[in-house]
Design an enzyme around this catalytic site. Structure first.
Site, PDB file in Angstrom:
ATOM      1  N   ASN A   7       0.877  -1.176   0.000  1.00  0.00           N
ATOM      2  CA  ASN A   7       0.000   0.000   0.000  1.00  0.00           C
ATOM      3  C   ASN A   7       0.913   1.225   0.000  1.00  0.00           C
ATOM      4  OD1 ASN A   7      -1.879   1.972   0.434  1.00  0.00           O
ATOM      5  ND2 ASN A   7      -2.820   1.025   2.231  1.00  0.00           N
ATOM      6  N   ARG A  90      -2.642  -2.170  -3.405  1.00  0.00           N
ATOM      7  CA  ARG A  90      -3.919  -1.518  -3.104  1.00  0.00           C
ATOM      8  C   ARG A  90      -4.024  -0.226  -3.931  1.00  0.00           C
ATOM      9  NH1 ARG A  90      -6.137   2.255   1.602  1.00  0.00           N
ATOM     10  NH2 ARG A  90      -8.272   2.150   0.907  1.00  0.00           N
ATOM     11  N   HIS A 179     -13.422   2.602  -0.318  1.00  0.00           N
ATOM     12  CA  HIS A 179     -13.374   1.529   0.680  1.00  0.00           C
ATOM     13  C   HIS A 179     -14.004   0.232   0.152  1.00  0.00           C
ATOM     14  CE1 HIS A 179     -13.756   5.025   3.774  1.00  0.00           C
ATOM     15  NE2 HIS A 179     -12.481   4.712   3.663  1.00  0.00           N
ATOM     16  N   ARG A 238     -13.288  15.634   6.768  1.00  0.00           N
ATOM     17  CA  ARG A 238     -14.030  15.879   5.520  1.00  0.00           C
ATOM     18  C   ARG A 238     -15.479  16.194   5.857  1.00  0.00           C
ATOM     19  NH1 ARG A 238     -12.394  10.310   3.168  1.00  0.00           N
ATOM     20  NH2 ARG A 238     -10.133  10.535   3.178  1.00  0.00           N
ATOM     21  N   GLU A 380      -8.689  -5.727   4.529  1.00  0.00           N
ATOM     22  CA  GLU A 380      -8.533  -5.426   3.103  1.00  0.00           C
ATOM     23  C   GLU A 380      -7.317  -6.145   2.520  1.00  0.00           C
ATOM     24  OE1 GLU A 380      -8.912  -1.637   4.887  1.00  0.00           O
ATOM     25  OE2 GLU A 380      -9.790  -0.790   3.068  1.00  0.00           O
TER      26      GLU A 380
END
Ligand code: AMP
Length: 397
Positions: A7, A90, A179, A238, A380
């Site tokens: 990642n 990823r 996601h 956010r 993940e």
């Protein structure tokens, strides 16, 4: 078979090595301060964790450093690089071009280049990570596992924005979600638990970034994040969904230029902007407990928005069998889960307050709840490793 999962960020690169016979992680680590100086943290399972300063001017040098650690006699776990059958990367955004996990070739890299506009913070670093691995391990297959892929099954009415059609086409503007690898993993686990491949599930990935998905019979039919991860529920920093008219209003009144506005919406809003305390929910909770009203409001906002998504997605799917919570907040914050699902008995949703409070409890619904409520730690990296193995083994994804 060993699969390396990578990642890559702009100045960091996280990695995990999976033994796919056991589907367990055998080593993991982090390269930090790439392009600045370089620091590696490596931990082979069962051995001591090590930290080293290693010069890493480029991502390729970071990859060299991690490969050296994996193959080191003292701290590593494999004989040599050839033990790694493939690398799974990823990828945050595949745009309309990369819609499933795929083996890297020139065309795939060109398609990923096109995603720079859609995910400017992530795509460049991803490309550096992939090219770094290709340089250090030229004969090892590289596979991309793409977060937006799981959401590609949404129908047009879920992914279309009501802007002029030609402009949406020209700039590839639509809902892509995010996601996806996490939503895919936890919904898959929920389907296994329910024993019903046709189950109607709402998956709530609540972390620093949060998104909620509607998954019907294993396929995503809607999700809260949009063109970018800015849309949906309130997040750490956010704003989530707001009236678009707020954006030009603040740009005009506060003199915020267009190129700064995106960063402002991503970094100065959410829990941080509303509470004025922090982007971390633990800090916001601590402030609320001290009587900070804005902090309490930020918490209430997230719970209320989760509730609305659960209701909306139950309507969209014409039913609901299961709600799943995952990620930092979803897995750990029992009060958020309780507040979000409070007073939803008419939907058949009834939490068991005591089970909900037990850390690590998997089933948290009351015995007489029609809808099952599950807390499932996301993984993940395991999905990335599995897809990578399937692709290099020639299986259809
Ligand atoms: P993630 O992005 O999945 O790492 O999640 C980060 C978010 O999870 C932050 O807002 C944290 O405050 C929150 N979080 C992590 N652990 C806990 C906890 N034990 N209780 C409440 N929130 C937590």
């Amino acid at each position: 078979m060993f699969i390396l999962v990578v990642n890559a960020g702009s100045s960091s690169l996280k990695y995990q090595l999976f033994d796919m016979d056991t589907r367990e992680v055998v080593a993991k680590g982090l390269c930090e301060r790439i392009g600045i100086d370089g620091k590696l943290t490596h931990n082979t399972v069962g051995k001591e964790k090590v930290q080293k300063d290693i010069p890493m001017p480029t991502h390729a040098q970071a990859v060299s450093a991690l490969v050296e650690s994996l193959t080191d006699k003292e701290i590593g776990c494999i004989e040599d690089m050839s033990a790694i059958s493939a690398v799974g990367h990823r990828i945050v955004h595949g745009g309309p071009w990369l819609i499933k996990s795929v083996l890297v070739d020139d065309k795939v890299l060109a398609d990923l280049e096109k995603c720079r506009d859609l995910a400017p913070l992530h795509t460049g670093p991803h490309l550096l990570g992939i090219r770094g691995c290709m340089e250090v391990m030229p004969s090892t297959p590289q596979v991309l596992v793409i977060d937006t892929a799981f959401h590609q099954t949404m129908p047009p009415e879920a992914y279309t924005y009501a802007i002029p059609y030609e402009l949406a086409q020209k700039y590839a503007i639509r809902r892509y979600g995010a996601h996806g690898t996490s939503h895919r993993y936890v919904s898959g686990k929920a389907i296994e638990y329910l024993g019903d491949p046709n189950a109607k599930i709402v998956t709530c990935h609540l972390g620093n970034g949060s998104s909620i998905s509607a998954v019907n019979a294993g396929k995503c039919v809607d999700t809260s994040m949009g063109l970018t991860p800015l849309e949906g529920v309130i997040m750490g920093s956010r704003c989530g969904s707001i009236d678009p008219a707020i954006v030009p209003l603040l740009m005009l009144r506060e003199g915020i230029p267009a190129d700064k506005m995106g960063a402002w919406l991503n970094k100065q809003c959410g829990f941080l902007g509303l509470s004025g305390v922090s982007s971390d929910l633990r800090d916001v909770r601590a402030a609320a407990a001290q009587g900070n009203g804005r902090a309490k409001l930020a918490i209430d906002l997230l719970a209320y928005q989760i509730k609305k998504y659960v209701g909306a997605y139950a309507a969209a799917m014409n039913g609901l069998d299961c709600v799943v919570f995952t990620a930092g907040i979803g897995e750990n914050d029992s009060e958020m889960r309780a507040l979000a699902l409070k007073d939803m008995e008419y939907f058949g949703i009834k939490l068991d307050e005591e089970k909900n409070r037990v850390r690590g409890c998997f089933e948290i619904h009351a015995d007489d709840s029609k809808v099952k409520i599950l807390v499932i730690p996301t993984n993940e990296e395991l999905v990335i490793a599995s897809d990578t193995m399937d692709i290099v083994s020639g299986k259809e994804i």
